[in-house]
Design a protein around this motif. Sequence first.
Motif, short mmCIF file in Angstrom:
data_model
loop_
_atom_site.label_atom_id
_atom_site.label_comp_id
_atom_site.label_asym_id
_atom_site.label_seq_id
_atom_site.Cartn_x
_atom_site.Cartn_y
_atom_site.Cartn_z
N HIS A 186 -46.81 -93.45 -19.38
CA HIS A 186 -47.02 -94.17 -20.50
C HIS A 186 -45.68 -95.12 -20.55
O HIS A 186 -44.83 -94.86 -19.85
N ASP A 188 -43.42 -96.83 -23.91
CA ASP A 188 -43.42 -96.82 -25.23
C ASP A 188 -43.65 -97.88 -25.82
O ASP A 188 -43.68 -99.13 -25.49
N HIS A 243 -43.28 -94.04 -17.84
CA HIS A 243 -42.27 -92.97 -17.51
C HIS A 243 -43.00 -91.72 -18.10
O HIS A 243 -44.35 -91.78 -18.75
FE LIG Z 1 -42.00 -92.17 -23.78
#
Ligand SMILES: [Fe+2]
Length: 379
Positions: A186, A188, A243
């Motif tokens: 994903h 952030d 990540h």
């Molecule tokens: Fe994350």
Amino acid sequence: MTTASAPKSYKLELLSAYGPVFRDVLKSPPRDCDASEVPIIDLSDIRGSEKERRALAMKIRDAAQNTGFFYIKNHGIPKPHIDAAFNQAQSFFAQPVEKKAEVSQKQSKFFNGWSERRETSISPTESRDHREGFSFRYDPKYDPESKDLAAIPEKVKECLRDSVVNYYPKNTEAKDAIIDVGLGAHTDLQCFTFLWQDSVGGLQVLTNDGQWIKVPPVPDTFVVNIGDFLMRLSNDRFKSTVHRVYNYAAEDRYSMPFFFGFNFDEKCTVLPSCIDEENPAKYEPISCGETKLSRHESTGPTAPIANGLFADDQGTFNSTFEHAQDPADQAVKSAPVIVLRELDYSHSGGYRKPRALTDIDIVNAQLLKEETAKDLIQM
Ligand SMILES: [Fe+2]
Ligand SMILES: O=C(O)CCC(=O)C(=O)O
């Protein structure tokens, strides 16, 4: 006879503000990162001369434009505070499930609280997340150590400080076994993340070339990474990098990310200083609240279970399966069906929003051949 060589890469589906996006990812095993990819930046000069502060800002800018990930050391956060938070995290997750369920995220309108193992599925391509989380939002009102609220600049007061503590149970399988992802691939959502990780390791970052690299724990540092809203604000100058976490260790892993970004009712708009004739704004203003909501809806308990199979606008099914290892999905092994939940997506406003929660027997609905369904279930 020529044998077809095995594909070297696979398609990774990611959630974004405009719906799914895909990345080609190398199948080669994750390698260690080097200092040019994830540098350690010493923040000591943050209170230095203007020249020192400029030099520091340039290091941060370069890292934010390069991999979008860097470590910070001499960050000024006292070790006893970090240790106390870590101890609290360990004691919280050590409680019985029934106790933790009292503060379940399912009861929260704003996605605060405890999420149990396999409750979330942050990556549509990977397994459900084999981690527990506890999400909360910092509010100085409830801070036991009183703070001088007047010292916080007005603009910063509008910002949101979301935190999570993550618990990734130890790996009980053989070292080389295929295990579930701790937290799937994903980016952030917010502007930037400060992440504290314990000494176990497991964080991986995806390079531009599609290679997973390991970002190991470095004592007394935080990992900082850029989030989607900062990437939009900067018109893609700063990189919001993909990540994920795998805990292969025979030890429990804990991490504490702190997300700094916009409040629910703010709009994220490209900054005028990041636009010129050659670089027009790549993004429309978006509502931060709606984007956040849509992300949570797509990754939470109601996220699709047979991930990677969804209808496009024409109702055609695209198969982007990489893994369908979820035991919950595999429980339907006995029947030649795959039940898809929440198959129905609207693309309104560019968001991928679940419209209805449906269970569909896709073989009976003649959307998939029985043989193909069997193959998918066996994957
Ligand atoms: Fe994350
Ligand atoms: O646990 C980690 O190292 C990363 C956690 C993370 O990426 C997140 O919570 O968004």
